[in-house]
Design a protein around this motif. Sequence first.
Motif, short mmCIF file in Angstrom:
data_model
loop_
_atom_site.label_atom_id
_atom_site.label_comp_id
_atom_site.label_asym_id
_atom_site.label_seq_id
_atom_site.Cartn_x
_atom_site.Cartn_y
_atom_site.Cartn_z
N GLY A 1 29.85 37.56 46.36
CA GLY A 1 30.26 37.29 47.73
C GLY A 1 31.72 36.91 47.86
O GLY A 1 32.26 36.88 48.97
N VAL A 2 32.39 36.61 46.74
CA VAL A 2 33.83 36.33 46.79
C VAL A 2 34.56 37.66 46.84
O VAL A 2 34.35 38.52 45.98
CB VAL A 2 34.28 35.50 45.57
N THR A 3 35.39 37.85 47.87
CA THR A 3 36.09 39.12 48.04
C THR A 3 37.52 39.09 47.52
O THR A 3 38.07 40.13 47.17
CB THR A 3 36.08 39.56 49.51
N SER A 4 38.16 37.89 47.49
CA SER A 4 39.49 37.79 46.91
C SER A 4 39.80 36.34 46.54
O SER A 4 39.26 35.41 47.13
CB SER A 4 40.57 38.34 47.84
N VAL A 5 40.68 36.20 45.55
CA VAL A 5 41.12 34.89 45.08
C VAL A 5 42.63 34.96 44.91
O VAL A 5 43.15 35.85 44.24
CB VAL A 5 40.48 34.53 43.72
N ASP A 6 43.35 34.03 45.55
CA ASP A 6 44.81 33.97 45.43
C ASP A 6 45.18 32.56 44.98
O ASP A 6 44.99 31.60 45.71
CB ASP A 6 45.47 34.29 46.77
N ILE A 7 45.69 32.45 43.75
CA ILE A 7 46.03 31.15 43.17
C ILE A 7 47.54 30.99 43.15
O ILE A 7 48.26 31.87 42.71
CB ILE A 7 45.45 31.03 41.74
N ASP A 8 48.01 29.84 43.64
CA ASP A 8 49.43 29.50 43.64
C ASP A 8 49.62 28.26 42.78
O ASP A 8 49.29 27.15 43.20
CB ASP A 8 49.91 29.25 45.07
N LEU A 9 50.10 28.44 41.55
CA LEU A 9 50.28 27.31 40.63
C LEU A 9 51.32 26.31 41.14
O LEU A 9 51.15 25.11 40.98
CB LEU A 9 50.71 27.81 39.25
N GLU A 10 52.38 26.81 41.75
CA GLU A 10 53.44 25.92 42.25
C GLU A 10 52.90 24.96 43.30
O GLU A 10 53.20 23.77 43.29
CB GLU A 10 54.58 26.75 42.82
N LYS A 11 52.08 25.48 44.22
CA LYS A 11 51.49 24.65 45.28
C LYS A 11 50.18 24.01 44.83
O LYS A 11 49.62 23.20 45.56
CB LYS A 11 51.24 25.48 46.53
N GLN A 12 49.70 24.42 43.67
CA GLN A 12 48.40 23.99 43.15
C GLN A 12 47.31 24.21 44.19
O GLN A 12 46.54 23.31 44.54
CB GLN A 12 48.46 22.53 42.70
N SER A 13 47.25 25.46 44.67
CA SER A 13 46.27 25.80 45.69
C SER A 13 45.56 27.11 45.35
O SER A 13 46.07 27.92 44.58
CB SER A 13 46.94 25.92 47.06
N VAL A 14 44.39 27.25 45.93
CA VAL A 14 43.60 28.46 45.75
C VAL A 14 43.09 28.89 47.12
O VAL A 14 42.49 28.10 47.85
CB VAL A 14 42.38 28.22 44.83
N LEU A 15 43.35 30.15 47.49
CA LEU A 15 42.82 30.72 48.72
C LEU A 15 41.69 31.66 48.32
O LEU A 15 41.91 32.61 47.57
CB LEU A 15 43.91 31.49 49.46
N VAL A 16 40.49 31.35 48.79
CA VAL A 16 39.31 32.12 48.43
C VAL A 16 38.75 32.77 49.70
O VAL A 16 38.45 32.08 50.66
CB VAL A 16 38.23 31.23 47.80
N LYS A 17 38.63 34.09 49.67
CA LYS A 17 38.01 34.80 50.78
C LYS A 17 36.62 35.25 50.34
O LYS A 17 36.45 35.76 49.23
CB LYS A 17 38.85 36.00 51.20
N THR A 18 35.64 35.04 51.23
CA THR A 18 34.26 35.37 50.90
C THR A 18 33.60 36.09 52.06
O THR A 18 34.12 36.09 53.18
CB THR A 18 33.44 34.09 50.62
N ASP A 19 32.44 36.66 51.78
CA ASP A 19 31.64 37.17 52.88
C ASP A 19 30.86 35.99 53.47
O ASP A 19 30.93 34.87 52.97
CB ASP A 19 30.73 38.32 52.44
N ASP A 20 30.14 36.23 54.54
CA ASP A 20 29.46 35.15 55.25
C ASP A 20 28.36 34.47 54.45
O ASP A 20 27.95 33.36 54.79
CB ASP A 20 28.88 35.68 56.57
N ALA A 21 27.89 35.09 53.39
CA ALA A 21 26.78 34.53 52.61
C ALA A 21 27.20 33.38 51.70
O ALA A 21 26.35 32.64 51.22
CB ALA A 21 26.12 35.63 51.78
N VAL A 22 28.50 33.21 51.48
CA VAL A 22 28.99 32.17 50.58
C VAL A 22 29.51 30.99 51.40
O VAL A 22 30.39 31.15 52.23
CB VAL A 22 30.12 32.71 49.66
N SER A 23 28.96 29.81 51.13
CA SER A 23 29.38 28.62 51.88
C SER A 23 30.56 27.93 51.18
O SER A 23 30.83 28.16 50.01
CB SER A 23 28.22 27.64 52.02
N TYR A 24 31.19 27.05 51.91
CA TYR A 24 32.28 26.23 51.38
C TYR A 24 31.78 25.43 50.18
O TYR A 24 32.45 25.35 49.15
CB TYR A 24 32.78 25.30 52.49
N ASP A 25 30.60 24.85 50.31
CA ASP A 25 30.03 24.05 49.21
C ASP A 25 29.77 24.90 47.97
O ASP A 25 29.92 24.42 46.86
CB ASP A 25 28.74 23.36 49.66
#
Length: 63
Positions: free
Chosen positions: A19-43
């Motif tokens: 269900g995860v469609t993309s993952v974008d990791i920024d080491l400098e900002k220490q952040s991860v942007l995760v795009k999913t379909d509707d079946a995957v919850s935040y938890d």
Amino acid sequence: MSCSGCSNAVNRVLQKKEGVTSVDIDLEKQSVLVKTDDAVSYDDVLATIAKTGKKVNGGQVIA
């Protein structure tokens, strides 16, 4: 995440998550942007990241 090993571990578990469609990791900002379909919850995403032993400091759901 302070190194590429850490980011690779997070990327690996998220890419395997159904269900995860993309993952974008920024080491400098220490952040991860995760795009999913509707079946995957935040938890679900948080639990998947927790499998790597990394702490999640915050997040938000963008509709």
